[in-house]
Every structure is written in structure tokens, then in C-alpha cells.
Design a protein around this motif. Structure first.
Motif, PDB file in Angstrom:
ATOM      1  N   SER A   1     -96.147  49.981  37.031  1.00  0.00           N
ATOM      2  CA  SER A   1     -95.571  51.147  36.349  1.00  0.00           C
ATOM      3  C   SER A   1     -94.420  51.678  37.185  1.00  0.00           C
ATOM      4  O   SER A   1     -94.237  51.280  38.336  1.00  0.00           O
ATOM      5  N   ALA A   2     -93.718  52.658  36.629  1.00  0.00           N
ATOM      6  CA  ALA A   2     -92.662  53.350  37.380  1.00  0.00           C
ATOM      7  C   ALA A   2     -93.314  54.184  38.473  1.00  0.00           C
ATOM      8  O   ALA A   2     -94.448  54.639  38.331  1.00  0.00           O
TER       9      ALA A   2
ATOM     10  N   PHE B   1     -94.865  48.310  30.472  1.00  0.00           N
ATOM     11  CA  PHE B   1     -94.357  49.352  29.569  1.00  0.00           C
ATOM     12  C   PHE B   1     -93.147  48.907  28.750  1.00  0.00           C
ATOM     13  O   PHE B   1     -92.637  49.654  27.943  1.00  0.00           O
TER      14      PHE B   1
ATOM     15  N   ARG C   1     -96.166  56.197  26.199  1.00  0.00           N
ATOM     16  CA  ARG C   1     -96.620  56.651  27.513  1.00  0.00           C
ATOM     17  C   ARG C   1     -97.927  55.963  27.906  1.00  0.00           C
ATOM     18  O   ARG C   1     -98.819  55.789  27.065  1.00  0.00           O
ATOM     19  N   GLY C   2     -97.998  55.566  29.145  1.00  0.00           N
ATOM     20  CA  GLY C   2     -99.183  54.852  29.617  1.00  0.00           C
ATOM     21  C   GLY C   2     -99.199  53.380  29.220  1.00  0.00           C
ATOM     22  O   GLY C   2    -100.208  52.686  29.385  1.00  0.00           O
ATOM     23  N   GLY C   3     -98.048  52.888  28.718  1.00  0.00           N
ATOM     24  CA  GLY C   3     -98.000  51.549  28.131  1.00  0.00           C
ATOM     25  C   GLY C   3     -98.155  50.380  29.092  1.00  0.00           C
ATOM     26  O   GLY C   3     -98.388  49.247  28.650  1.00  0.00           O
ATOM     27  N   SER C   4     -98.076  50.630  30.396  1.00  0.00           N
ATOM     28  CA  SER C   4     -98.247  49.509  31.326  1.00  0.00           C
ATOM     29  C   SER C   4     -99.655  48.929  31.260  1.00  0.00           C
ATOM     30  O   SER C   4     -99.865  47.747  31.525  1.00  0.00           O
ATOM     31  N   ASP C   5    -100.622  49.788  30.918  1.00  0.00           N
ATOM     32  CA  ASP C   5    -101.995  49.280  30.748  1.00  0.00           C
ATOM     33  C   ASP C   5    -102.007  48.204  29.664  1.00  0.00           C
ATOM     34  O   ASP C   5    -102.639  47.151  29.803  1.00  0.00           O
TER      35      ASP C   5
ATOM     36  N   THR D   1     -90.828  58.440  35.321  1.00  0.00           N
ATOM     37  CA  THR D   1     -90.603  58.453  33.865  1.00  0.00           C
ATOM     38  C   THR D   1     -90.320  59.880  33.381  1.00  0.00           C
ATOM     39  O   THR D   1     -89.383  60.104  32.603  1.00  0.00           O
TER      40      THR D   1
ATOM     41  N   GLU E   1     -89.646  51.087  35.643  1.00  0.00           N
ATOM     42  CA  GLU E   1     -90.514  49.955  35.992  1.00  0.00           C
ATOM     43  C   GLU E   1     -89.705  48.873  36.722  1.00  0.00           C
ATOM     44  O   GLU E   1     -90.227  48.156  37.573  1.00  0.00           O
TER      45      GLU E   1
HETATM   46  N1  ASP Z   1     -94.105  54.653  33.230  1.00  0.00           N
HETATM   47  C1  ASP Z   1     -94.689  54.811  31.919  1.00  0.00           C
HETATM   48  C2  ASP Z   1     -95.261  56.207  31.745  1.00  0.00           C
HETATM   49  O1  ASP Z   1     -95.172  57.024  32.654  1.00  0.00           O
HETATM   50  C3  ASP Z   1     -95.702  53.745  31.607  1.00  0.00           C
HETATM   51  C4  ASP Z   1     -96.961  53.780  32.446  1.00  0.00           C
HETATM   52  O2  ASP Z   1     -97.010  54.439  33.482  1.00  0.00           O
HETATM   53  O3  ASP Z   1     -97.923  53.109  32.060  1.00  0.00           O
HETATM   54  O4  ASP Z   1     -95.777  56.529  30.709  1.00  0.00           O
END
Ligand code: ASP
Ligand code: ADP
Ligand code: MG
Length: 400
Positions: A41-42, A136, A150-154, A47, A74
Motif C-alpha cells: 500500500s501507499a 490498489f 479505499r483499502g483496495g490493496s487487500d 493517500t 503505491e
Molecule cells: N492506499 C490505498 C488507501 O489508502 C489502498 C490501501 O491502502 O489498501 O485506501
């Protein structure tokens, strides 16, 4: 050789010390003879900072340009992590989403992964390299950079694990697993050894940001061996599995979602077709509606109240105002609301779960605005500033 996918969230890679720590975890798994694909992730709040920078210049930037901007976060961490590993003397390469073959829909800001062309990743693994992929992000059929929400790296990590048929997908984060409630809010929350895909999907959808809900959907569909672990401690994490071994716990967790808004359309005609026309209009605008409450008709009119994500609220109200059907109707938007939910596969077969939850809120003097239930969850809409108190009160009531 077993392929392991390891994903590291923003707090796990936030500075040089954390990057060195993560590099240690990665190389330790590599030294055991595994093929390692890392998704990053970033760093830290990058982000959020980028979103703020954009807002300074344009309050409504195009979603395409937002994706170009946010994907940069990222790209920074993947390069920094690769350099850290390089310095330790290991073979490593970083790849952006498009280089790694992550093909997505064209829906900028919340694109879905369509497929992953694994050729490049496999080629690099064949050369015994540690492969680092930017989470992400992906690429649309128009060759535009997209992001996954948001949270897309998962979701990037789980999808890559599914595509590679990886032995294991580890989500490293700043807590050591999935808890019965956010451990930052509920001090006595406890860690679950296991949680089912269905329960985790509900928890994630209802606000527990420890996993993005789409990642859980993909894990369930492709039966990915998924675990949530800490990047900071060696504690045993939480396994996300099809069916949990332990007897069904009544309630697995309590969660809150504060990124929602309540919209009321006041005084619409009490005739057939009104609900259809309102929600059809919102559907066409791609606005998801959650809890819906329709008042009983009185003197030929009724009120329609529903919730949407906070990000969609103004756009939804605008769209309703502009419609022929509602142009002279009062439309109220309240963003000071939160949804608090309990989740558990066991509640299906137990009476009295809802009343116990409502009792906890009554004891805490918290007013319920709306209620929604399904087989494995109960949600209530309450005032936003009551949300943390509600989570604690409900968690205590069920003695989780
Ligand atoms: N950097 C993105 C976010 O803050 C993706 C992630 O962290 O999964 O939402
Ligand atoms: P990352 O940057 O690693 O992706 P996130 O901030 O997205 O991490 O997710 C981890 C956070 O999720 C934790 O710090 C915790 O505060 C929060 N969280 C919310 N609900 C839960 C829960 N039920 N169990 C564990 N963590 C939770
Ligand atoms: Mg996250």
C-alpha cells in the motif's frame, strides 16, 4: 516451490524503519525456499494527503486524474521497498499494477479486477526474484490507470493469490488479527483465531476496515488460504476460512460505519410506483442504497428514508431534486449518522439477539433511528457521535 503472497498496509511501510522491518519478514520467508509476491500500500497517510492536495486545486477533479494521482502512492512504496531489499543483497523487482497484468473494469475510483495476466509475475519468480506489486491499482481496457477503492490493496493481494493459486495469502497490518470489535475503540475486544468468509464479508462491508470487503468475496470464491497477521509482532493471526472449527459463536463481532448519510424524501404521494421510481433513478446514477424505511401513508402522502455512502449523499440529493417526480419535495440529508452492526452466523438460530442489542443501546441512552436485519447481521442507524459508545455497550452486553 510454494508461492506466498504477502500484503503490507500503509502503517506497516510508513517510514524507513518500518520498510526495513517488512523487508526482514519478506526475506525470511524467501530464505525458507518460498516464491514470494509482495503487495504494498501507499506509505502511512499518503493517500489521504494526495486527496487533500487535489482538493486544493479542484474540488471536483475527474475520477481518471484522481486515479493517476492516487496510484502514485503505491508506486513510491513499491520502489522504496525494492531498494531496501536490494540493499540486503536479495534479487527483487517492483511492478506497477499494469506491469503485473492487473486488468480492471473502467470504473475509476472503485474499479473491479476482471482478471490477472500472471505471465510477467511468473517470469520474474522463475528468475528467483522477490516480486513487489503496487496494490490498489490496475489498468482498464482503455489503457487507463484505475484504482480499486479505499483499502483496495487487500483485494489486489487476494486476487493475485487466487490467480497464482498461491499456497497462502498473508495480510500484514498494524493489528495482529481480526478482533470482536475494533481494538482501538473497545479495549477488551479479543482476537478471533478463525472467522468464516461470510462473517468476515459482513464485518468488512459494515465498516471493519481490517480487510476490504471485495478481497473477502474473492477469497471465498477461489478458496484462498487467507490470514490476517501483524507486521510488528510474531503473534498468531486470524485465519479466514469457509467454515470455522469452533462451535458457532452467537456473535463474532461489533462494527461501525461512519461514512454514511441518511436521506429523507418528505411528503411523496402515497401511490404505487414511488419506491420504484426513486430507487430506479438512484440505481441509474450508480448510487447504492442501504437501509430503507418507508413511513405509513397519511393523508395521501408518505416519507421515504434511506441511507447511502457519505460520498454519494450530495450527488444523490441533487439527482432527486432534479427529477420531475420530486422537484418540489423536501429532501433532507443528514451526515451526522453512523451504522452500528453485530455479525455472527450463530444468531440465525437464536431468538432474542436483536432485543439484547437494543437493550444495550437503551441502557446507554442511545436512540435508534433505523433498523435492518439479515440472517447473520443486525444493523442500527444512530447519531454519529454515539457510535463508539454504542460499539462498547453492545460488545459488553454480549460479553464478547
Ligand atoms: N492506499 C490505498 C488507501 O489508502 C489502498 C490501501 O491502502 O489498501 O485506501
Ligand atoms: P492497513 O493500513 O494495514 O491496510 P487498515 O487501517 O486498513 O490497515 O486496517 C487495520 C485497522 O482496522 C486496525 O488498525 C483497526 O483499527 C481497524 N479495525 C476495525 N475493525 C477491526 C476488527 N474487527 N479487527 C481488527 N481491526 C479492526
Ligand atoms: Mg487497509
Amino acid at each position: 516451490m510454494a508461492i506466498i503472497v504477502q500484503k503490507f498496509g500503509g502503517s506497516s511501510v510508513k517510514d524507513a524503519d518500518h520498510l526495513r522491518n517488512v523487508a526482514g519478514i519478506i526475506t525470511e520467508a524467501y530464505d525458507k525456499g518460498n516464491s514470494i509476491v509482495v503487495v504494498v500500500s501507499a506509505q502511512g497517510d499518503t493517500t489521504d494527503d494526495l486527496i487533500e492536495k487535489a482538493a486544493e486545486l479542484n474540488e471536483r477533479p475527474s475520477k481518471r486524474e484522481m486515479d493517476v494521482l492516487l496510484s502514485a502512492g503505491e508506486q513510491i512504496s513499491m520502489a522504496l521497498l525494492a531498494m531496501t531489499i536490494e540493499k540486503m543483497g536479495y534479487p527483487v523487482i517492483s511492478l506497477t499494477g499494469w506491469q503485473a497484468g492487473v486488468k480492471t473494469t473502467s470504473k475509476h475510483g472503485s474499479a473491479g479486477i476482471k482478471n490477472i495476466d500472471t505471465e510477467r509475475i511468473l517470469e520474474e519468480l522463475d528468475k528467483h526474484k522477490i516480486v513487489i506489486v503496487a496494490g490498489f491499482q490496475g489498468i482498464s481496457k482503455y489503457d487507463n490507470i484505475t484504482t480499486l477503492g479505499r483499502g483496495g490493496s487487500d483485494t489486489s493481494a487476494v486476487a493475485i493469490a487466487a490467480a497464482l493459486k498461491a499456497e497462502l495469502c498473508q495480510i500484514y497490518t498494524d493489528v495482529d488479527g481480526v478482533y470482536t470489535a475494533d481494538p482501538r475503540i473497545v479495549k477488551n475486544a479479543h482476537k478471533l483465531d478463525e472467522i468464516s468468509f461470510d462473517e468476515m464479508l459482513e464485518l468488512a462491508t459494515l465498516g471493519a476496515q481490517v480487510l476490504q470487503n471485495r478481497s473477502v468475496e474473492i477469497a471465498k470464491k477461489y478458496n484462498v488460504n487467507l490470514e490476517v497477521v501483524s507486521s510488528l509482532t510474531k503473534a498468531k493471526g486470524t485465519k479466514v476460512v469457509e467454515v470455522t472449527k469452533m462451535e458457532k459463536m452467537l456473535i463474532k463481532g461489533v462494527t461501525k460505519d461512519t461514512s454514511i448519510a441518511r436521506i429523507s424524501v418528505v411528503g411523496v404521494a402515497d401511490v404505487p410506483g414511488i419506491a420504484f421510481r426513486i430507487f430506479d433513478l438512484l440505481g441509474r446514477k450508480d448510487i447504492n442504497v442501504d437501509i430503507i424505511l418507508q413511513s405509513i401513508g397519511r393523508e395521501g402522502t408518505k416519507d421515504m428514508t434511506f441511507t447511502v455512502s457519505a460520498a454519494d449523499a450530495d450527488y444523490a440529493a441533487e439527482a432527486l431534486h432534479e427529477s420531475e417526480l420530486l422537484k418540489d419535495k423536501k429532501i433532507l440529508v443528514d451526515k451526522d449518522v453512523a451504522k452500528v452492526s453485530i455479525v455472527g452466523a450463530g444468531m440465525e438460530t437464536h431468538a432474542g439477539v436483536a432485543s439484547r442489542m437494543f437493550e444495550a443501546l437503551y441502557d446507554a441512552g442511545i436512540n435508534i433511528q433505523m433498523i435492518s436485519t439479515s440472517e447473520i447481521k443486525i444493523s442500527v442507524l444512530i447519531a454519529k457521535n454515539d457510535a463508539d459508545r454504542a460499539v462498547i455497550a453492545i460488545h459488553d452486553k454480549f460479553e464478547l
